[in-house]
Design a protein around this motif. Structure first.
Motif, PDB file in Angstrom:
ATOM      1  N   LEU A 132      64.938  -1.317  33.438  1.00  0.00           N
ATOM      2  CA  LEU A 132      66.104  -0.436  33.497  1.00  0.00           C
ATOM      3  C   LEU A 132      65.797   0.831  34.282  1.00  0.00           C
ATOM      4  CD1 LEU A 132      67.377  -0.769  29.811  1.00  0.00           C
ATOM      5  CD2 LEU A 132      68.340  -1.817  31.855  1.00  0.00           C
ATOM      6  N   VAL A 133      64.530   1.262  34.281  1.00  0.00           N
ATOM      7  CA  VAL A 133      64.155   2.435  35.062  1.00  0.00           C
ATOM      8  C   VAL A 133      64.312   2.151  36.554  1.00  0.00           C
ATOM      9  CG1 VAL A 133      62.293   4.068  35.526  1.00  0.00           C
ATOM     10  CG2 VAL A 133      62.578   3.130  33.241  1.00  0.00           C
ATOM     11  N   ARG A 134      64.015   0.921  36.966  1.00  0.00           N
ATOM     12  CA  ARG A 134      64.181   0.552  38.374  1.00  0.00           C
ATOM     13  C   ARG A 134      65.648   0.675  38.793  1.00  0.00           C
ATOM     14  NH1 ARG A 134      60.864  -2.983  41.235  1.00  0.00           N
ATOM     15  NH2 ARG A 134      60.087  -3.869  39.269  1.00  0.00           N
ATOM     16  N   LEU A 135      66.562   0.238  37.902  1.00  0.00           N
ATOM     17  CA  LEU A 135      67.988   0.347  38.220  1.00  0.00           C
ATOM     18  C   LEU A 135      68.434   1.802  38.287  1.00  0.00           C
ATOM     19  CD1 LEU A 135      69.334  -2.520  35.918  1.00  0.00           C
ATOM     20  CD2 LEU A 135      68.857  -2.623  38.360  1.00  0.00           C
ATOM     21  N   GLN A 136      67.921   2.633  37.389  1.00  0.00           N
ATOM     22  CA  GLN A 136      68.293   4.047  37.413  1.00  0.00           C
ATOM     23  C   GLN A 136      67.767   4.727  38.680  1.00  0.00           C
ATOM     24  OE1 GLN A 136      70.196   5.901  35.379  1.00  0.00           O
ATOM     25  NE2 GLN A 136      70.711   4.103  34.158  1.00  0.00           N
ATOM     26  N   MET A 137      66.607   4.362  39.110  1.00  0.00           N
ATOM     27  CA  MET A 137      66.067   4.952  40.341  1.00  0.00           C
ATOM     28  C   MET A 137      66.891   4.526  41.552  1.00  0.00           C
ATOM     29  SD  MET A 137      61.962   4.581  39.613  1.00  0.00           S
ATOM     30  CE  MET A 137      61.524   5.280  41.201  1.00  0.00           C
ATOM     31  N   GLN A 138      67.341   3.287  41.559  1.00  0.00           N
ATOM     32  CA  GLN A 138      68.200   2.855  42.660  1.00  0.00           C
ATOM     33  C   GLN A 138      69.531   3.585  42.644  1.00  0.00           C
ATOM     34  OE1 GLN A 138      68.522  -1.385  42.344  1.00  0.00           O
ATOM     35  NE2 GLN A 138      66.357  -1.761  42.846  1.00  0.00           N
ATOM     36  N   LYS A 139      70.036   3.842  41.454  1.00  0.00           N
ATOM     37  CA  LYS A 139      71.312   4.557  41.351  1.00  0.00           C
ATOM     38  C   LYS A 139      71.184   5.998  41.816  1.00  0.00           C
ATOM     39  CE  LYS A 139      74.895   5.735  37.985  1.00  0.00           C
ATOM     40  NZ  LYS A 139      75.294   5.654  36.553  1.00  0.00           N
ATOM     41  N   ARG A 140      70.096   6.639  41.463  1.00  0.00           N
ATOM     42  CA  ARG A 140      69.888   8.043  41.840  1.00  0.00           C
ATOM     43  C   ARG A 140      69.192   8.182  43.193  1.00  0.00           C
ATOM     44  NH1 ARG A 140      67.967  11.104  36.272  1.00  0.00           N
ATOM     45  NH2 ARG A 140      69.609  10.278  34.910  1.00  0.00           N
ATOM     46  N   LYS A 141      68.878   7.052  43.803  1.00  0.00           N
ATOM     47  CA  LYS A 141      68.239   7.059  45.123  1.00  0.00           C
ATOM     48  C   LYS A 141      66.900   7.792  45.098  1.00  0.00           C
ATOM     49  CE  LYS A 141      72.705   6.768  47.455  1.00  0.00           C
ATOM     50  NZ  LYS A 141      73.626   7.386  48.438  1.00  0.00           N
ATOM     51  N   VAL A 142      66.074   7.423  44.135  1.00  0.00           N
ATOM     52  CA  VAL A 142      64.718   7.971  44.021  1.00  0.00           C
ATOM     53  C   VAL A 142      63.744   6.926  44.572  1.00  0.00           C
ATOM     54  CG1 VAL A 142      62.958   8.839  42.437  1.00  0.00           C
ATOM     55  CG2 VAL A 142      65.375   9.335  42.022  1.00  0.00           C
ATOM     56  N   ARG A 143      62.897   7.335  45.467  1.00  0.00           N
ATOM     57  CA  ARG A 143      61.967   6.413  46.116  1.00  0.00           C
ATOM     58  C   ARG A 143      60.727   6.206  45.249  1.00  0.00           C
ATOM     59  NH1 ARG A 143      61.912   8.321  52.501  1.00  0.00           N
ATOM     60  NH2 ARG A 143      64.150   7.932  52.902  1.00  0.00           N
ATOM     61  N   ASP A 144      60.242   4.981  45.279  1.00  0.00           N
ATOM     62  CA  ASP A 144      59.013   4.647  44.565  1.00  0.00           C
ATOM     63  C   ASP A 144      57.839   4.832  45.527  1.00  0.00           C
ATOM     64  OD1 ASP A 144      57.037   3.713  42.943  1.00  0.00           O
ATOM     65  OD2 ASP A 144      57.783   1.651  42.814  1.00  0.00           O
ATOM     66  N   ASP A 145      57.327   6.077  45.605  1.00  0.00           N
ATOM     67  CA  ASP A 145      56.232   6.387  46.527  1.00  0.00           C
ATOM     68  C   ASP A 145      55.182   7.225  45.812  1.00  0.00           C
ATOM     69  OD1 ASP A 145      57.628   8.715  46.216  1.00  0.00           O
ATOM     70  OD2 ASP A 145      58.308   8.854  48.304  1.00  0.00           O
ATOM     71  N   ASP A 146      54.312   7.849  46.611  1.00  0.00           N
ATOM     72  CA  ASP A 146      53.216   8.635  46.037  1.00  0.00           C
ATOM     73  C   ASP A 146      53.666   9.973  45.479  1.00  0.00           C
ATOM     74  OD1 ASP A 146      51.527   6.604  46.751  1.00  0.00           O
ATOM     75  OD2 ASP A 146      50.981   7.523  48.697  1.00  0.00           O
ATOM     76  N   ASN A 147      54.891  10.379  45.721  1.00  0.00           N
ATOM     77  CA  ASN A 147      55.364  11.658  45.175  1.00  0.00           C
ATOM     78  C   ASN A 147      55.571  11.598  43.664  1.00  0.00           C
ATOM     79  OD1 ASN A 147      55.392  12.874  47.720  1.00  0.00           O
ATOM     80  ND2 ASN A 147      57.469  12.087  48.156  1.00  0.00           N
ATOM     81  N   ILE A 148      55.631  10.432  43.102  1.00  0.00           N
ATOM     82  CA  ILE A 148      55.789  10.296  41.656  1.00  0.00           C
ATOM     83  C   ILE A 148      54.421  10.516  41.003  1.00  0.00           C
ATOM     84  CG2 ILE A 148      56.421   8.729  39.789  1.00  0.00           C
ATOM     85  CD1 ILE A 148      58.348   7.377  41.698  1.00  0.00           C
ATOM     86  N   THR A 149      54.357  11.525  40.161  1.00  0.00           N
ATOM     87  CA  THR A 149      53.097  11.880  39.506  1.00  0.00           C
ATOM     88  C   THR A 149      52.857  11.010  38.285  1.00  0.00           C
ATOM     89  OG1 THR A 149      54.241  13.618  38.287  1.00  0.00           O
ATOM     90  CG2 THR A 149      53.193  14.245  40.373  1.00  0.00           C
ATOM     91  N   ARG A 150      51.750  11.219  37.625  1.00  0.00           N
ATOM     92  CA  ARG A 150      51.300  10.326  36.574  1.00  0.00           C
ATOM     93  C   ARG A 150      51.496  10.913  35.182  1.00  0.00           C
ATOM     94  NH1 ARG A 150      44.859  10.090  36.215  1.00  0.00           N
ATOM     95  NH2 ARG A 150      45.497   9.325  34.183  1.00  0.00           N
ATOM     96  N   ILE A 151      51.342  10.057  34.182  1.00  0.00           N
ATOM     97  CA  ILE A 151      51.351  10.471  32.778  1.00  0.00           C
ATOM     98  C   ILE A 151      49.892  10.569  32.325  1.00  0.00           C
ATOM     99  CG2 ILE A 151      52.029   9.828  30.436  1.00  0.00           C
ATOM    100  CD1 ILE A 151      54.390   8.312  31.635  1.00  0.00           C
ATOM    101  N   TYR A 152      49.550  11.717  31.747  1.00  0.00           N
ATOM    102  CA  TYR A 152      48.178  11.911  31.304  1.00  0.00           C
ATOM    103  C   TYR A 152      47.885  11.139  30.023  1.00  0.00           C
ATOM    104  CZ  TYR A 152      47.415  15.606  34.755  1.00  0.00           C
ATOM    105  OH  TYR A 152      47.264  16.312  35.939  1.00  0.00           O
ATOM    106  N   ARG A 153      48.644  11.465  28.997  1.00  0.00           N
ATOM    107  CA  ARG A 153      48.353  10.903  27.675  1.00  0.00           C
ATOM    108  C   ARG A 153      49.547  11.149  26.758  1.00  0.00           C
ATOM    109  NH1 ARG A 153      45.786  15.721  28.311  1.00  0.00           N
ATOM    110  NH2 ARG A 153      46.268  17.383  26.780  1.00  0.00           N
ATOM    111  N   VAL A 154      49.452  10.567  25.585  1.00  0.00           N
ATOM    112  CA  VAL A 154      50.419  10.868  24.521  1.00  0.00           C
ATOM    113  C   VAL A 154      50.034  12.206  23.909  1.00  0.00           C
ATOM    114  CG1 VAL A 154      51.417  10.087  22.342  1.00  0.00           C
ATOM    115  CG2 VAL A 154      50.778   8.416  24.087  1.00  0.00           C
ATOM    116  N   ALA A 155      51.013  13.099  23.731  1.00  0.00           N
ATOM    117  CA  ALA A 155      50.730  14.453  23.244  1.00  0.00           C
ATOM    118  C   ALA A 155      50.179  14.412  21.832  1.00  0.00           C
ATOM    119  CB  ALA A 155      52.004  15.280  23.284  1.00  0.00           C
ATOM    120  N   ASN A 156      49.110  15.196  21.605  1.00  0.00           N
ATOM    121  CA  ASN A 156      48.515  15.290  20.280  1.00  0.00           C
ATOM    122  C   ASN A 156      49.020  16.541  19.575  1.00  0.00           C
ATOM    123  OD1 ASN A 156      47.095  17.352  21.546  1.00  0.00           O
ATOM    124  ND2 ASN A 156      45.344  16.016  22.030  1.00  0.00           N
ATOM    125  N   GLN A 157      48.458  16.830  18.408  1.00  0.00           N
ATOM    126  CA  GLN A 157      48.924  17.958  17.602  1.00  0.00           C
ATOM    127  C   GLN A 157      48.637  19.292  18.298  1.00  0.00           C
ATOM    128  OE1 GLN A 157      50.693  17.582  14.925  1.00  0.00           O
ATOM    129  NE2 GLN A 157      50.925  19.787  14.514  1.00  0.00           N
TER     130      GLN A 157
END
Length: 456
Positions: free
Chosen positions: A66-91
């Motif tokens: 579903l994220v792929r469809l939302q990106m196509q709708k908003r015209k967001v490119r799947d390239d290196d500009n998309i940053t990463r997720i570090y981790r799940v937030a702890n306390q």
């Protein structure tokens, strides 16, 4: 305010190759980050993500195909500009973020005071601190371009932090603040609406809405976005509605258009701007317009000629007469006594014939009965003016005798218990006369004779 997840009841595929996740931040802002480490994430989990000037914390709002469809709708490119997720937030990450969020309201109040000191034509709507407490983003709205270079220097020296100024529209401001609309639901701009399309007053005209700014405007002060939701349906339905650019010409006067019901295909007109409106169908409006183009005036909006009005009035009166006849019919009372003579259906005829035939004719009828002729047949055959006059008089006498018998039959008996109640008022006060011994109901007393009223 949190948006409702319409896909919460649907199962997420276990094998999912798409590694980009949608993350939601304060004010409904959503961005996309790559799950490089393939962390086991669920909707609503707080995660630490990479931002250009440090790190920030957001919540997982959507993942998978579903994220792929939302990106196509908003015209967001799947390239290196998309940053990463570090981790799940702890306390520890959540506590540090909470401290940064507690600084937002005091910072907003102080920023508004500084804006008033510089006399800038801008409105500060919101402040968002980054989770690492290293940067603050100030959201403002303004009608014209504002030179806020001196303002940035003053804010950086006041709060000892990096400052970013971001201008937003009034619709985006309402979406960040949130609220409940007149429909009773949460604002669309703060839940799911991302693209703000232009809304004009023509959308309200096509839908026959009153051009009242108080009803058509939302919390942002602009026209409501929901005016565009049903506009396409109205545009399809309005194709069959004729355009009335000038009043319709009738003998009753010019008829001006007052209202149009698009879905029922009805149009309301009034003569000479009267308060009485008359509704007709769209087909009738087209007929009147064609006749007016030929120079012909119709009698009124309903009919073309005055003779048609008379026919309609006569038809309505006939219908009313039929209804009156239907409900005013009385049931015929059946005769009490059945006919005694053969060949006569009603008992009344038998009574009249008995009263009409005199004794001399009865004897003749009995003599002729052996010949196979009926007395009624002979009486009917020998009809003359004299015989017709006599039976009427005799029938009157028979009716009077019948009435006397009915009166005597209805009279109460002298020994009935209701004798005293049926006496007239003038006879109640009369003294009671002595009655004979035979009429007494009870025997006399021991010391009282039959004709003696007192004691011996």
């Amino acid at each position: 305010m949190n948006s409702f997840d319409w896909l919460s009841h649907m199962g997420i595929p276990q094998v999912d190759n798409f590694d980009i996740v949608e993350i939601k931040f304060k004010g409904g802002r959503k961005e996309y980050f790559r799950n490089v480490d393939y962390l086991a994430l669920n909707t609503g989990d707080p995660v630490v993500v990479d931002v250009p000037s440090g790190h920030h914390i957001g919540y997982v709002s959507l993942q998978g195909e579903l994220v792929r469809l939302q990106m196509q709708k908003r015209k967001v490119r799947d390239d290196d500009n998309i940053t990463r997720i570090y981790r799940v937030a702890n306390q520890k990450d959540m506590e540090k973020w909470e401290e940064a969020r507690n600084r937002e309201i005091p910072t907003l109040y102080r920023c508004r005071q500084i804006v008033e000191e510089f006399k800038l034509q801008m409105k500060m709507s919101d402040v968002e601190y980054q989770a690492d407490n290293s940067k603050a983003t100030f959201y403002y709205s303004a009608e014209d371009r504002v030179d806020f270079r001196e303002l940035i220097k003053s804010l950086a020296g006041e709060f000892k932090i990096r400052v970013e100024m971001r201008q937003i529209s009034l619709r985006q401001e309402a979406g960040r603040l949130g609220g409940v609309g007149v429909c009773g639901r949460e604002l669309c701009c703060s839940t799911w609406l991302v693209d703000f399309k232009n809304v004009t007053t023509s959308a309200a005209r096509y839908q026959n809405l009153s051009l009242n700014p108080g009803k058509l405007s939302g919390q942002c002060g602009r026209l409501k976005c929901c005016l565009n939701y049903e506009l396409d349906t109205y545009m399809d339905a309005i194709k069959d509605i004729p355009q009335v650019e000038k009043p319709l010409l009738t003998e009753s006067g010019p008829a001006k258009l007052q209202k149009t019901d698009i879905f029922r295909k009805l149009m309301w007109f009034s003569y000479n701007n009267d308060n009485d409106w008359h509704n007709i169908t769209c087909e009738r409006v087209k007929e009147i317009q064609e006749l007016n183009e030929q120079g012909i005036k119709v009698f009124n909006l309903k009919v073309d000629n005055s003779s048609d009005v008379v026919d309609l009035a006569a038809q309505s009166t006939r219908e009313l007469e039929l209804l009156d006849k239907k409900f005013t019919k009385k049931k015929k009372k059946k005769p009490r006594n059945k006919g005694r003579l053969e060949g006569q259906p009603n008992g009344d005829i038998s009574k009249t014939t008995q009263a009409v035939i005199p004794n001399s004719q009865k004897s003749q009828a009995t003599q002729s009965s052996g010949k196979g002729t009926s007395p009624l047949g002979n009486a009917q055959k020998q009809k003359t003016p004299e015989t017709q006059a006599v039976p009427r008089a005799e029938s009157k006498e028979g009716n009077e005798a019948r009435k006397k018998r009915n009166k005597n039959r209805n009279k109460p008996k002298p020994n009935s218990n209701q004798e005293t109640s049926q006496k007239p008022q003038n006879q109640i006060n009369k003294p009671i006369e002595n009655k004979t011994e035979g009429n007494r109901k009870f025997p006399p007393r021991r010391n009282q004779g039959p004709n003696n009223g007192g004691n011996e």
